[in-house]
Design a protein around this motif. Structure first.
Motif, PDB file in Angstrom:
ATOM      1  N   UNK A 103     -11.433  10.686  -6.455  1.00  0.00           N
ATOM      2  CA  UNK A 103     -12.833  11.120  -6.453  1.00  0.00           C
ATOM      3  C   UNK A 103     -13.536  10.482  -5.266  1.00  0.00           C
ATOM      4  N   UNK A 104     -14.188  11.287  -4.446  1.00  0.00           N
ATOM      5  CA  UNK A 104     -14.979  10.782  -3.322  1.00  0.00           C
ATOM      6  C   UNK A 104     -16.446  10.804  -3.725  1.00  0.00           C
ATOM      7  N   UNK A 105     -17.149   9.707  -3.454  1.00  0.00           N
ATOM      8  CA  UNK A 105     -18.515   9.529  -3.945  1.00  0.00           C
ATOM      9  C   UNK A 105     -19.464   9.212  -2.798  1.00  0.00           C
ATOM     10  N   UNK A 149     -27.046  10.861  -6.166  1.00  0.00           N
ATOM     11  CA  UNK A 149     -25.650  10.641  -5.790  1.00  0.00           C
ATOM     12  C   UNK A 149     -24.860  11.931  -5.962  1.00  0.00           C
ATOM     13  N   UNK A 150     -23.656  11.937  -5.388  1.00  0.00           N
ATOM     14  CA  UNK A 150     -22.813  13.124  -5.374  1.00  0.00           C
ATOM     15  C   UNK A 150     -21.357  12.691  -5.437  1.00  0.00           C
ATOM     16  N   UNK A 151     -20.538  13.420  -6.188  1.00  0.00           N
ATOM     17  CA  UNK A 151     -19.111  13.101  -6.276  1.00  0.00           C
ATOM     18  C   UNK A 151     -18.296  14.386  -6.274  1.00  0.00           C
ATOM     19  N   UNK A 152     -17.074  14.291  -5.756  1.00  0.00           N
ATOM     20  CA  UNK A 152     -16.172  15.439  -5.714  1.00  0.00           C
ATOM     21  C   UNK A 152     -14.775  15.004  -6.124  1.00  0.00           C
ATOM     22  N   UNK A 205     -11.957  19.570  -7.590  1.00  0.00           N
ATOM     23  CA  UNK A 205     -12.212  20.830  -8.279  1.00  0.00           C
ATOM     24  C   UNK A 205     -13.678  21.220  -8.264  1.00  0.00           C
ATOM     25  N   UNK A 206     -14.555  20.213  -8.430  1.00  0.00           N
ATOM     26  CA  UNK A 206     -15.976  20.524  -8.476  1.00  0.00           C
ATOM     27  C   UNK A 206     -16.814  19.326  -8.036  1.00  0.00           C
ATOM     28  N   UNK A 207     -18.092  19.610  -7.751  1.00  0.00           N
ATOM     29  CA  UNK A 207     -19.044  18.572  -7.405  1.00  0.00           C
ATOM     30  C   UNK A 207     -19.820  18.141  -8.645  1.00  0.00           C
ATOM     31  N   UNK A 208     -20.212  16.878  -8.651  1.00  0.00           N
ATOM     32  CA  UNK A 208     -21.045  16.315  -9.704  1.00  0.00           C
ATOM     33  C   UNK A 208     -22.252  15.674  -9.036  1.00  0.00           C
ATOM     34  N   UNK A 209     -23.438  15.895  -9.577  1.00  0.00           N
ATOM     35  CA  UNK A 209     -24.648  15.313  -9.004  1.00  0.00           C
ATOM     36  C   UNK A 209     -25.275  14.335  -9.986  1.00  0.00           C
ATOM     37  N   UNK A 253     -20.344   8.192 -15.050  1.00  0.00           N
ATOM     38  CA  UNK A 253     -20.218   7.101 -14.068  1.00  0.00           C
ATOM     39  C   UNK A 253     -21.361   7.122 -13.066  1.00  0.00           C
ATOM     40  N   UNK A 254     -21.760   8.324 -12.630  1.00  0.00           N
ATOM     41  CA  UNK A 254     -22.901   8.447 -11.725  1.00  0.00           C
ATOM     42  C   UNK A 254     -24.181   7.934 -12.400  1.00  0.00           C
ATOM     43  N   UNK A 255     -24.321   8.230 -13.673  1.00  0.00           N
ATOM     44  CA  UNK A 255     -25.493   7.775 -14.422  1.00  0.00           C
ATOM     45  C   UNK A 255     -25.493   6.257 -14.569  1.00  0.00           C
TER      46      UNK A 255
END
Length: 260
Positions: free
Chosen positions: A187-189, A197-200, A203-207, A242-244
């Protein structure tokens, strides 16, 4: 849950007050993770000056294992800091004894006793990441805002979770995270300051958002985000969670002066 951090430390010296606070990305992450409940250790070098003693004593007082901090003849690293509207601005950085930092075989054996390892772009630890990966450690690394650094091309193959600092969620950073993840990371963050924040994950992006709070000093905000993200990862939390957790950790750090 056992986490070891490796590499740079520095005393952050505030020009306005003359106050000096212990810091450095790996140091900060180890302290923040300890506060969250993880067992942590820090491996690095300090100088033979007063700042070296302050650094060691401060880290130990937070419950972090300091058995592999080495004191070398010379100066402890320092960074000059200015506050502009409560936002920290870095000035001159003197690496001191950390300029020639190396891990001993004893250090490497010690690190292998931990579940995961974290280091950062200034820490001179990158050459050991193939060893860490081979030994089965979960690997984390902070590239800060050095998106064009030569290590970005070759290190992600050995880093499960690389972190970057950027300014906004745009096409550039999304494509960048895709390229980094494709090099071998899980996972790249990217942290985006007040934009969240943003993570990939391939398969998909997470904000992720931010937690609104009074800002006293932004020192350590990114490092505490990383600690929150690492803690969530080791607890088996989802990427979104994790972003939260990272955002919540950062919101606590910016309420006071210094990293911790």
């Amino acid at each position: 849950m056992k986490v070891v951090t490796v590499g740079d430390n520095c005393m952050d010296v505030y020009l306005s007050s003359g106050q000096a606070y212990p810091g450095g990305n790996p140091v900060n992450v180890s302290v923040y993770l300890r506060n969250l409940g993880a067992e942590t250790a820090y491996v690095g070098w300090v100088g033979s000056d007063q700042y070296g003693d302050i650094m060691i004593n401060s880290i130990q007082s937070k419950g972090v294992d300091i058995s592999h901090i080495s004191k070398k003849e010379g100066k402890t690293a320092t960074t000059l800091v200015e506050l502009v509207n409560n936002d920290r601005q870095f000035g001159d950085y003197d690496e001191g004894v950390m300029a020639t930092f190396k891990l001993s075989m004893e250090d490497i054996e010690f690190i292998q006793c931990y579940d995961c390892v974290h280091a950062a772009i200034w820490g001179h630890a990158e050459e050991y990441y193939p060893i860490f990966k081979e030994k089965g450690l979960v690997t984390f690394f902070d590239f800060s805002d050095k998106l064009d650094h030569h290590l970005v091309k070759r290190l992600p193959a050995f880093v499960d979770y690389p972190f970057f600092s950027y300014t906004e969620d745009d096409a550039f950073i999304r494509n960048f995270l895709k390229e980094v993840q494709a090099l071998g990371s899980k996972v790249a963050v990217a942290t985006l300051g007040e934009k969240g924040s943003l993570a990939y994950d391939g398969e998909q992006f997470y904000t992720g958002g931010v937690v609104k709070t009074e800002v006293v000093d932004t020192m350590g905000a990114g490092d505490s985000f990383i600690a929150g993200f690492i803690y969530g990862t080791l607890e088996g939390s989802s990427i979104q969670e994790c972003l939260k957790l990272g955002a919540e950790a950062a919101s606590k750090t910016i309420r006071y002066f210094g990293a911790w």
